[in-house]
Design an enzyme around this catalytic site. Structure first.
Site, mmCIF file in Angstrom:
data_model
loop_
_atom_site.group_PDB
_atom_site.id
_atom_site.type_symbol
_atom_site.label_atom_id
_atom_site.label_comp_id
_atom_site.label_asym_id
_atom_site.label_seq_id
_atom_site.Cartn_x
_atom_site.Cartn_y
_atom_site.Cartn_z
ATOM 1 N N ASN A 209 14.697 6.840 42.336
ATOM 2 C CA ASN A 209 16.031 7.672 42.836
ATOM 3 C C ASN A 209 15.479 8.311 44.186
ATOM 4 O O ASN A 209 14.776 9.222 44.367
ATOM 5 C CB ASN A 209 16.444 8.711 41.848
ATOM 6 N N TRP A 210 15.916 7.809 45.145
ATOM 7 C CA TRP A 210 15.517 7.945 46.490
ATOM 8 C C TRP A 210 16.049 9.516 47.155
ATOM 9 O O TRP A 210 15.655 9.841 47.948
ATOM 10 C CB TRP A 210 15.709 7.038 47.634
ATOM 11 N N LYS A 211 17.112 9.722 46.400
ATOM 12 C CA LYS A 211 17.873 11.196 46.562
ATOM 13 C C LYS A 211 18.208 11.007 48.307
ATOM 14 O O LYS A 211 18.418 9.844 48.830
ATOM 15 C CB LYS A 211 16.980 12.209 46.547
ATOM 16 N N HIS B 29 22.977 13.602 37.353
ATOM 17 C CA HIS B 29 21.634 14.194 37.684
ATOM 18 C C HIS B 29 21.912 15.807 37.882
ATOM 19 O O HIS B 29 22.868 16.045 38.134
ATOM 20 C CB HIS B 29 21.631 13.520 39.180
ATOM 21 N N GLU C 84 20.820 17.425 40.012
ATOM 22 C CA GLU C 84 21.101 18.190 41.194
ATOM 23 C C GLU C 84 22.597 18.051 41.452
ATOM 24 O O GLU C 84 22.879 19.073 42.190
ATOM 25 C CB GLU C 84 20.474 17.336 42.413
ATOM 26 N N GLU D 16 15.489 13.943 31.800
ATOM 27 C CA GLU D 16 14.808 14.748 32.961
ATOM 28 C C GLU D 16 15.015 16.335 32.877
ATOM 29 O O GLU D 16 16.079 17.041 33.290
ATOM 30 C CB GLU D 16 15.799 14.580 34.457
ATOM 31 N N GLY E 186 10.559 17.482 40.789
ATOM 32 C CA GLY E 186 10.193 17.686 42.018
ATOM 33 C C GLY E 186 9.054 18.858 41.925
ATOM 34 O O GLY E 186 8.846 19.406 43.098
ATOM 35 N N SER F 252 8.787 14.558 38.013
ATOM 36 C CA SER F 252 7.521 14.426 38.456
ATOM 37 C C SER F 252 6.559 13.065 37.951
ATOM 38 O O SER F 252 5.334 13.636 37.549
ATOM 39 C CB SER F 252 6.747 16.004 38.310
ATOM 40 N N GLY G 252 11.519 10.139 41.274
ATOM 41 C CA GLY G 252 11.945 10.666 42.427
ATOM 42 C C GLY G 252 11.076 10.430 43.697
ATOM 43 O O GLY G 252 10.764 9.272 44.169
ATOM 44 N N GLY G 253 10.239 11.385 43.887
ATOM 45 C CA GLY G 253 9.264 11.378 45.001
ATOM 46 C C GLY G 253 8.394 10.255 45.175
ATOM 47 O O GLY G 253 8.126 9.457 46.172
HETATM 48 P P1 13P Z 1 10.677 13.823 40.769
HETATM 49 O O1 13P Z 1 10.269 12.408 40.275
HETATM 50 O O2 13P Z 1 10.622 13.981 42.405
HETATM 51 O O3 13P Z 1 10.240 14.861 40.328
HETATM 52 O O4 13P Z 1 12.404 13.608 40.628
HETATM 53 C C1 13P Z 1 12.717 13.262 39.588
HETATM 54 C C2 13P Z 1 14.137 12.778 39.757
HETATM 55 O O5 13P Z 1 15.104 13.748 39.646
HETATM 56 C C3 13P Z 1 14.502 11.463 39.459
HETATM 57 O O6 13P Z 1 16.066 11.403 39.375
#
Ligand code: 13P
Length: 255
Positions: free
Chosen positions: A9-11, A95, A97, A167, A173, A213, A234-235
């Site tokens: 997930n590149w956000k 998600h 967010e 999640e 994050g 994470s 994510g990251g």
């Molecule tokens: P991180 O891996 O950056 O914590 O993000 C997780 C995430 O929200 C994947 O959808």
């Protein structure tokens, strides 16, 4: 045995150039057998460019969100038909967010899930508790509400088009991933819940992935949980090197 899925997930990250280069590197790094079950979720505006590069590979394309209406006066929104049109196989729904920053509630999540499934796009359906909810012992109650409401009116013969992503909000994050025991405990609870909502055969085959994470250093121990079938990253999915390592560890951890 559930299929393993690894989502990136590149956000709201990458330039067009970075999206193209990251996709090209992943396509080259991963052997065809390792590409199965890998889903890249770039920002909407780069989906087509990423799809072009993915042609000839088994890596799948996913969007980060969708709107439930098929078309019309919904400025800024994207429909399931549009996602399908440009070659998306998956969409992330619910998600944290979206839930927290954009105030999406369980009802909206349910509408998005139903319209995506009807439109033939598989869903990565995200659930997770906040730190406050965990501290107040409300983890299971929160997850139960999110899953029951999200899957309301979704027939269980559609569950094979759904990947559940657990999640925990406090792990996203933050660099504080859930311990393998914490993650397995919730994944096992989710599978039991799915058994009640469908039946044992359906629930046993469902893919439940962990997000929050995830790194190349912690994924091996997370994958030891019986009910952990992959990851939503994510990251660490923004680096070809770390995402490749994560994919390889997940693929190699399959019996
Ligand atoms: P991180 O891996 O950056 O914590 O993000 C997780 C995430 O929200 C994947 O959808």
């Amino acid at each position: 045995m559930p299929k393993s899925i690894v989502g990136g997930n590149w956000k709201m990250n990458t330039t067009l150039q970075e999206a193209v280069s990251l996709t090209g590197l992943l396509k080259d790094n991963l052997k065809v057998s390792q590409q199965e079950g890998v889903v890249l979720c770039p920002p909407f505006v780069y989906l087509s460019a990423v799809k072009d590069i993915l042609r000839g590979s088994e890596i799948r394309l996913g969007a980060q969100d969708v709107y439930f209406q098929p078309k019309g006066a919904f400025t800024g929104e994207i429909s399931v038909g549009m996602l399908k049109d440009i070659g998306c196989d998956y969409v992330i729904i619910g998600h944290s967010e979206r839930r927290q920053i954009f105030k999406e509630d369980n009802d909206m999540v349910n509408k998005k899930l139903k319209s995506s499934l009807q439109g033939g796009v598989s869903c990565i359906f995200c659930v997770g508790e906040t730190l406050e909810q965990r501290q107040e012992n409300l983890t299971e109650k929160t997850i139960r509400q999110q899953i029951e409401a999200g899957l309301d009116e979704v027939p269980s013969d559609r569950y094979n088009q759904i990947v559940i992503a657990y999640e925990p909000v406090w792990a996203i994050g933050t660099g504080k991933n859930a311990t393998p025991e914490q993650a397995q405990e919730v994944h096992s609870f989710i599978r039991k819940l799915l058994t009640h909502l469908s039946n044992e055969i359906v629930a046993r085959e469902m893919t439940i992935i962990y997000g929050g994470s995830v790194t190349a250093d912690n994924i091996q121990s997370l994958m030891e949980g019986n009910d952990i079938n992959g990851a939503l990253v994510g990251g660490a999915s923004l680096s070809a090197d770390s995402f490749t390592k994560i994919v390889n560890i997940i693929k190699n951890s399959r019996p």
